[in-house]
Design a protein around this motif. Structure first.
Motif, PDB file in Angstrom:
ATOM      1  N   ALA A 148    -105.250  28.897 -21.654  1.00 40.67           N
ATOM      2  CA  ALA A 148    -105.990  29.995 -22.270  1.00 40.67           C
ATOM      3  C   ALA A 148    -105.158  30.696 -23.333  1.00 40.67           C
ATOM      4  O   ALA A 148    -105.650  31.017 -24.423  1.00 40.67           O
ATOM      5  CB  ALA A 148    -106.430  30.988 -21.191  1.00 40.67           C
ATOM      6  N   ARG A 149    -103.916  30.937 -23.020  1.00 39.89           N
ATOM      7  CA  ARG A 149    -103.025  31.609 -23.975  1.00 39.89           C
ATOM      8  C   ARG A 149    -102.837  30.772 -25.236  1.00 39.89           C
ATOM      9  O   ARG A 149    -102.911  31.277 -26.368  1.00 39.89           O
ATOM     10  CB  ARG A 149    -101.681  31.881 -23.303  1.00 39.89           C
ATOM     11  CG  ARG A 149    -100.685  32.639 -24.169  1.00 39.89           C
ATOM     12  CD  ARG A 149     -99.497  33.122 -23.347  1.00 39.89           C
ATOM     13  NE  ARG A 149     -98.841  32.027 -22.646  1.00 39.89           N
ATOM     14  CZ  ARG A 149     -98.923  31.836 -21.321  1.00 39.89           C
ATOM     15  NH1 ARG A 149     -99.626  32.657 -20.570  1.00 39.89           N
ATOM     16  NH2 ARG A 149     -98.274  30.826 -20.754  1.00 39.89           N
ATOM     17  N   ALA A 150    -102.617  29.480 -25.070  1.00 40.51           N
ATOM     18  CA  ALA A 150    -102.380  28.603 -26.231  1.00 40.51           C
ATOM     19  C   ALA A 150    -103.620  28.491 -27.102  1.00 40.51           C
ATOM     20  O   ALA A 150    -103.529  28.504 -28.342  1.00 40.51           O
ATOM     21  CB  ALA A 150    -101.948  27.219 -25.750  1.00 40.51           C
ATOM     22  N   ALA A 151    -104.784  28.368 -26.486  1.00 39.76           N
ATOM     23  CA  ALA A 151    -106.021  28.256 -27.269  1.00 39.76           C
ATOM     24  C   ALA A 151    -106.293  29.536 -28.042  1.00 39.76           C
ATOM     25  O   ALA A 151    -106.718  29.503 -29.210  1.00 39.76           O
ATOM     26  CB  ALA A 151    -107.185  27.939 -26.333  1.00 39.76           C
ATOM     27  N   THR A 152    -106.045  30.684 -27.418  1.00 44.52           N
ATOM     28  CA  THR A 152    -106.251  31.969 -28.083  1.00 44.52           C
ATOM     29  C   THR A 152    -105.317  32.118 -29.281  1.00 44.52           C
ATOM     30  O   THR A 152    -105.730  32.575 -30.358  1.00 44.52           O
ATOM     31  CB  THR A 152    -106.032  33.124 -27.089  1.00 44.52           C
ATOM     32  OG1 THR A 152    -106.953  32.984 -25.990  1.00 44.52           O
ATOM     33  CG2 THR A 152    -106.247  34.472 -27.757  1.00 44.52           C
ATOM     34  N   ASP A 157    -104.553  31.508 -35.424  1.00 43.58           N
ATOM     35  CA  ASP A 157    -103.967  30.783 -36.559  1.00 43.58           C
ATOM     36  C   ASP A 157    -105.007  29.963 -37.308  1.00 43.58           C
ATOM     37  O   ASP A 157    -104.666  29.044 -38.068  1.00 43.58           O
ATOM     38  CB  ASP A 157    -102.843  29.868 -36.064  1.00 43.58           C
ATOM     39  CG  ASP A 157    -101.640  30.655 -35.570  1.00 43.58           C
ATOM     40  OD1 ASP A 157    -101.467  31.805 -36.010  1.00 43.58           O
ATOM     41  OD2 ASP A 157    -100.885  30.122 -34.730  1.00 43.58           O
ATOM     42  N   ASP A 158    -106.307  30.260 -37.060  1.00 54.48           N
ATOM     43  CA  ASP A 158    -107.427  29.614 -37.761  1.00 54.48           C
ATOM     44  C   ASP A 158    -107.588  28.138 -37.426  1.00 54.48           C
ATOM     45  O   ASP A 158    -108.073  27.342 -38.250  1.00 54.48           O
ATOM     46  CB  ASP A 158    -107.285  29.774 -39.284  1.00 54.48           C
ATOM     47  CG  ASP A 158    -107.388  31.232 -39.723  1.00 54.48           C
ATOM     48  OD1 ASP A 158    -108.168  31.970 -39.085  1.00 54.48           O
ATOM     49  OD2 ASP A 158    -106.693  31.607 -40.670  1.00 54.48           O
ATOM     50  N   ALA A 159    -107.214  27.719 -36.241  1.00 51.75           N
ATOM     51  CA  ALA A 159    -107.408  26.332 -35.825  1.00 51.75           C
ATOM     52  C   ALA A 159    -108.884  26.075 -35.534  1.00 51.75           C
ATOM     53  O   ALA A 159    -109.610  26.977 -35.109  1.00 51.75           O
ATOM     54  CB  ALA A 159    -106.576  26.036 -34.585  1.00 51.75           C
ATOM     55  N   ASP A 160    -109.332  24.830 -35.756  1.00 54.74           N
ATOM     56  CA  ASP A 160    -110.678  24.463 -35.352  1.00 54.74           C
ATOM     57  C   ASP A 160    -110.649  24.102 -33.865  1.00 54.74           C
ATOM     58  O   ASP A 160    -109.608  24.210 -33.207  1.00 54.74           O
ATOM     59  CB  ASP A 160    -111.228  23.316 -36.206  1.00 54.74           C
ATOM     60  CG  ASP A 160    -110.399  22.044 -36.075  1.00 54.74           C
ATOM     61  OD1 ASP A 160    -109.519  21.974 -35.185  1.00 54.74           O
ATOM     62  OD2 ASP A 160    -110.627  21.105 -36.858  1.00 54.74           O
ATOM     63  N   ILE A 161    -111.781  23.652 -33.318  1.00 57.33           N
ATOM     64  CA  ILE A 161    -111.847  23.423 -31.876  1.00 57.33           C
ATOM     65  C   ILE A 161    -110.913  22.291 -31.441  1.00 57.33           C
ATOM     66  O   ILE A 161    -110.311  22.354 -30.370  1.00 57.33           O
ATOM     67  CB  ILE A 161    -113.303  23.136 -31.428  1.00 57.33           C
ATOM     68  CG1 ILE A 161    -113.360  23.074 -29.889  1.00 57.33           C
ATOM     69  CG2 ILE A 161    -113.850  21.874 -32.066  1.00 57.33           C
ATOM     70  CD1 ILE A 161    -114.761  23.045 -29.328  1.00 57.33           C
ATOM     71  N   VAL A 162    -110.757  21.270 -32.280  1.00 53.11           N
ATOM     72  CA  VAL A 162    -109.840  20.190 -31.932  1.00 53.11           C
ATOM     73  C   VAL A 162    -108.400  20.697 -31.913  1.00 53.11           C
ATOM     74  O   VAL A 162    -107.617  20.351 -31.022  1.00 53.11           O
ATOM     75  CB  VAL A 162    -109.988  18.998 -32.904  1.00 53.11           C
ATOM     76  CG1 VAL A 162    -108.908  17.957 -32.650  1.00 53.11           C
ATOM     77  CG2 VAL A 162    -111.370  18.376 -32.756  1.00 53.11           C
ATOM     78  N   GLY A 163    -108.067  21.540 -32.880  1.00 51.54           N
ATOM     79  CA  GLY A 163    -106.722  22.108 -32.909  1.00 51.54           C
ATOM     80  C   GLY A 163    -106.465  23.016 -31.727  1.00 51.54           C
ATOM     81  O   GLY A 163    -105.380  22.988 -31.126  1.00 51.54           O
ATOM     82  N   ALA A 164    -107.471  23.828 -31.369  1.00 49.33           N
ATOM     83  CA  ALA A 164    -107.316  24.712 -30.211  1.00 49.33           C
ATOM     84  C   ALA A 164    -107.188  23.901 -28.929  1.00 49.33           C
ATOM     85  O   ALA A 164    -106.389  24.221 -28.039  1.00 49.33           O
ATOM     86  CB  ALA A 164    -108.508  25.666 -30.119  1.00 49.33           C
ATOM     87  N   SER A 165    -107.980  22.820 -28.834  1.00 44.39           N
ATOM     88  CA  SER A 165    -107.912  21.964 -27.659  1.00 44.39           C
ATOM     89  C   SER A 165    -106.556  21.270 -27.563  1.00 44.39           C
ATOM     90  O   SER A 165    -105.966  21.183 -26.477  1.00 44.39           O
ATOM     91  CB  SER A 165    -109.028  20.913 -27.711  1.00 44.39           C
ATOM     92  OG  SER A 165    -108.896  19.990 -26.665  1.00 44.39           O
ATOM     93  N   ALA A 166    -106.046  20.799 -28.696  1.00 49.21           N
ATOM     94  CA  ALA A 166    -104.735  20.138 -28.698  1.00 49.21           C
ATOM     95  C   ALA A 166    -103.641  21.097 -28.262  1.00 49.21           C
ATOM     96  O   ALA A 166    -102.739  20.732 -27.496  1.00 49.21           O
ATOM     97  CB  ALA A 166    -104.435  19.589 -30.096  1.00 49.21           C
ATOM     98  N   ALA A 167    -103.728  22.340 -28.747  1.00 44.89           N
ATOM     99  CA  ALA A 167    -102.736  23.346 -28.364  1.00 44.89           C
ATOM    100  C   ALA A 167    -102.808  23.635 -26.871  1.00 44.89           C
ATOM    101  O   ALA A 167    -101.777  23.767 -26.189  1.00 44.89           O
ATOM    102  CB  ALA A 167    -102.955  24.619 -29.165  1.00 44.89           C
ATOM    103  N   ALA A 168    -104.038  23.727 -26.340  1.00 44.31           N
ATOM    104  CA  ALA A 168    -104.209  24.000 -24.910  1.00 44.31           C
ATOM    105  C   ALA A 168    -103.655  22.850 -24.074  1.00 44.31           C
ATOM    106  O   ALA A 168    -102.988  23.063 -23.058  1.00 44.31           O
ATOM    107  CB  ALA A 168    -105.690  24.225 -24.594  1.00 44.31           C
ATOM    108  N   CYS A 169    -103.916  21.612 -24.504  1.00 43.57           N
ATOM    109  CA  CYS A 169    -103.418  20.442 -23.769  1.00 43.57           C
ATOM    110  C   CYS A 169    -101.888  20.396 -23.775  1.00 43.57           C
ATOM    111  O   CYS A 169    -101.263  20.117 -22.748  1.00 43.57           O
ATOM    112  CB  CYS A 169    -103.978  19.163 -24.377  1.00 43.57           C
ATOM    113  SG  CYS A 169    -105.724  18.879 -24.022  1.00 43.57           S
TER     114      CYS A 169
END
Length: 569
Positions: A148-152, A157-169
């Motif tokens: 949750a913290r990484a996705a937020t 940082d203006d990431a799209d959903i794939v970027g947010a998902s990659a960060a969360a993973c």
């Protein structure tokens, strides 16, 4: 390399997403189960997660097929209801809250972008922590919080959903590896937390759906050690020592649901349909339920039960088959198939529901007035099964004895569902987390007593019990007390592994020393169905000799998978 979708996740993709997550968990189920620190049969984290996601997926499919009135909101309620009711064990309950969070945040949204994805993970974190009475870091909770913290932060940082998902993973993978050092038992055993690993698998599956690729999840080194025990299903495992086979006169369409039901009861499941006749095979330690599962679909013939170990337990097998037959003819008050809206009205002020396993233990509990739900280490009841038993008791107030430390969360979830949907006042006696503690509480059971007083007395009785067990190791393992071999009798006291022995009685002696039986006033010794008659006699003499001043009660409980349970008061 597959092309990244990089576009918001459409709501219509939810069924496919559920399928992918379920398939990923199913593929890694045994590996996650094997991460249990102690090599005992309650290592069912992967199984519980898989069954919980499956329940949510099936609820979604049913709701879409039936098109409930109320549109998306009604569909969302059905999915949440399905996941919560299908939850098993602590890990399953937490995953049901993850499913709930995703559905609650995304319902009504045509597309799920990075911001909504991050919001769903944050909501999942909050619900997961709320679901656990005493949150512990270094577990699945830590992994969810990291995601949750990484996705937020990625959204900021203006990431799209794939970027947010990659960060969360990525953050989750790091958090999972760090669990090795956050809890002493994990550090000593050199493994990661099983629940955290399961959540990592779930999140990687979501990312794979977004990108079209299978995101990698680390393969745990210990899997290389245990694969030889987990893979020899053709000879049966110590946790599933009976081979049950029968023919079933039933429609071919019954094969799939029966296969699913049997997968929850054992391993090496084969159900082959041939024009109205099903050939059924399963390795299990729950003979009666395995046969009952088939009887729910048709008439069984040519029933064969073979003990796969070195000692043939024909008497126990015959008893289990008899119990299965009796269960089919049991009165309504002892069934657990009550659905919402059936119109059952309370007929008594107070009832108690206990989770137990074994013909002797179950029979004793029922003789004391309890409604019993079958459940043991590695095969705990779902929230739905507990809710059904609570409602079937037809009481205004119900006290629930969870029977296992991993069953408390499911019991609390069942209490919430029963209260909300059936207007039943339910209280979970959280201290009743072992067969001896459950039976000690039931010894004080008085259905006509004041409900508040009864809840207090049952809780006090369960809290006063220190319990230990002797159970065979299900695999080779490195443990905090040193290396353990598959099949070696293990001594556990109050949930902690205290010794490994070459003989069951030596392990029992270690349990007695850890529980200081010489200072006890009352001792209850429960024989398991894995103990030979000679071992049972010797065990009773051993305990009596070590606790000369105590009152010792011996029960031929038939509990499984333990050889012995002992309760000390």
């Amino acid at each position: 390399m597959a092309e990244s979708l990089a576009a918001p996740l459409a709501a219509r993709e939810l069924p496919a997403l559920f399928d992918r997550v379920h398939a990923a968990l199913q593929a890694r189920r045994e590996a996650i189960d094997d991460l249990n620190v102690f090599p005992v049969p309650d290592g069912d984290t992967g199984t519980n997660m898989t069954l919980t996601v499956r329940a949510g997926r099936d609820a979604l499919a049913a709701a879409r097929a039936n098109r409930p009135e109320g549109g998306r909101d009604a569909l969302a309620r059905e999915v949440i209801r399905g996941a919560v009711r299908g939850a098993r064990g602590n890990s399953g309950v937490i995953i049901s809250q993850v499913v709930r969070a995703v559905v609650e945040v995304t319902v009504g949204e045509r597309e799920v972008d990075a911001q909504i994805y991050a919001a769903a993970l944050s909501h999942a974190r909050d619900l997961a922590y709320e679901a656990v009475a005493e949150p512990v870091e270094g577990t699945i909770l830590t992994a969810i919080a990291a995601a949750a913290r990484a996705a937020t932060e990625a959204v900021a940082d203006d990431a799209d959903i794939v970027g947010a998902s990659a960060a969360a993973c990525a953050a989750t993978a790091i958090a999972v590896e760090e669990t090795r050092g956050q809890l002493e038992v994990l550090r000593e055993a050199g493994v990661v937390d099983a629940g955290a690993r399961g959540f990592e698998v779930l999140l990687a599956a979501v990312h794979g759906h977004l990108t079209g690729e299978d995101a990698p999840v680390a393969l745990d080194p210990r899997r290389d050690v245990v694969v030889h025990t987990a893979g020899h299903v053709c000879h049966g495992s110590l946790a599933h020592p009976y081979e049950v086979q029968y023919l079933l006169d039933a429609p071919d369409a019954s094969a799939a649901p029966l296969r699913v039901a049997l997968e929850q009861l054992g391993e090496s499941v084969v159900v082959v349909a041939a024009g109205g006749l099903l050939n059924v095979h399963v390795h299990t330690d729950r003979i009666g339920p395995a046969i009952e599962a088939g009887l729910a679909h048709g008439r069984a013939t040519a029933i064969e039960v073979v003990h796969l170990g070195e000692q043939v337990a024909e008497r126990d097998a015959a008893r289990a088959i008899s119990d299965a037959a009796l269960a089919i003819e049991a009165p309504l008050s002892h069934t657990v198939g009550v659905a919402p809206g059936t119109g059952l009205r309370p007929t008594r002020p107070l009832a108690v529901v206990a989770v137990l396993h074994g013909a002797g233990a179950v029979g004793l509990a029922r003789s004391l007035g309890a409604e019993v739900v079958d459940g043991a280490a590695g095969s705990l009841p779902s929230v739905a099964q507990l809710v059904e038993a609570i409602v079937a008791s037809r009481a205004v107030r119900v006290l629930v004895l969870p029977g296992h430390r991993n069953g408390v969360a499911a019991a609390r979830a069942a209490a919430e569902v029963a209260t909300r949907e059936h207007d039943v006042d339910v209280e979970v006696i959280a201290a009743a987390t072992s067969p001896p503690a459950v039976l000690a509480a039931l010894a004080l059971w008085e259905p006509e007593a004041d409900p508040d007083q009864m809840a207090e007395e049952l809780g006090a009785a369960a809290s006063a019990v220190h319990a230990g067990e002797v159970v065979d190791a299900v695999r080779d393992a490195a443990t905090p007390i040193g290396p353990v071999r598959a099949g070696q009798p293990l001594a556990l006291a109050d949930g902690e592994l205290v010794a490994a022995a070459d003989q069951p009685l030596d392990a029992l002696a270690a349990v007695c020393r850890a529980l200081e039986v010489g200072r006890a006033e009352v001792i209850t010794l429960l024989h398991g169905n894995a103990a030979s008659p000679e071992d049972r006699q010797a065990a009773a003499e051993l305990v009596a000799g070590l606790a000369a001043d105590a009152e010792v009660e011996v029960v031929d409980a038939g509990v499984a998978p333990s050889r012995f349970w002992i309760g000390v008061e």
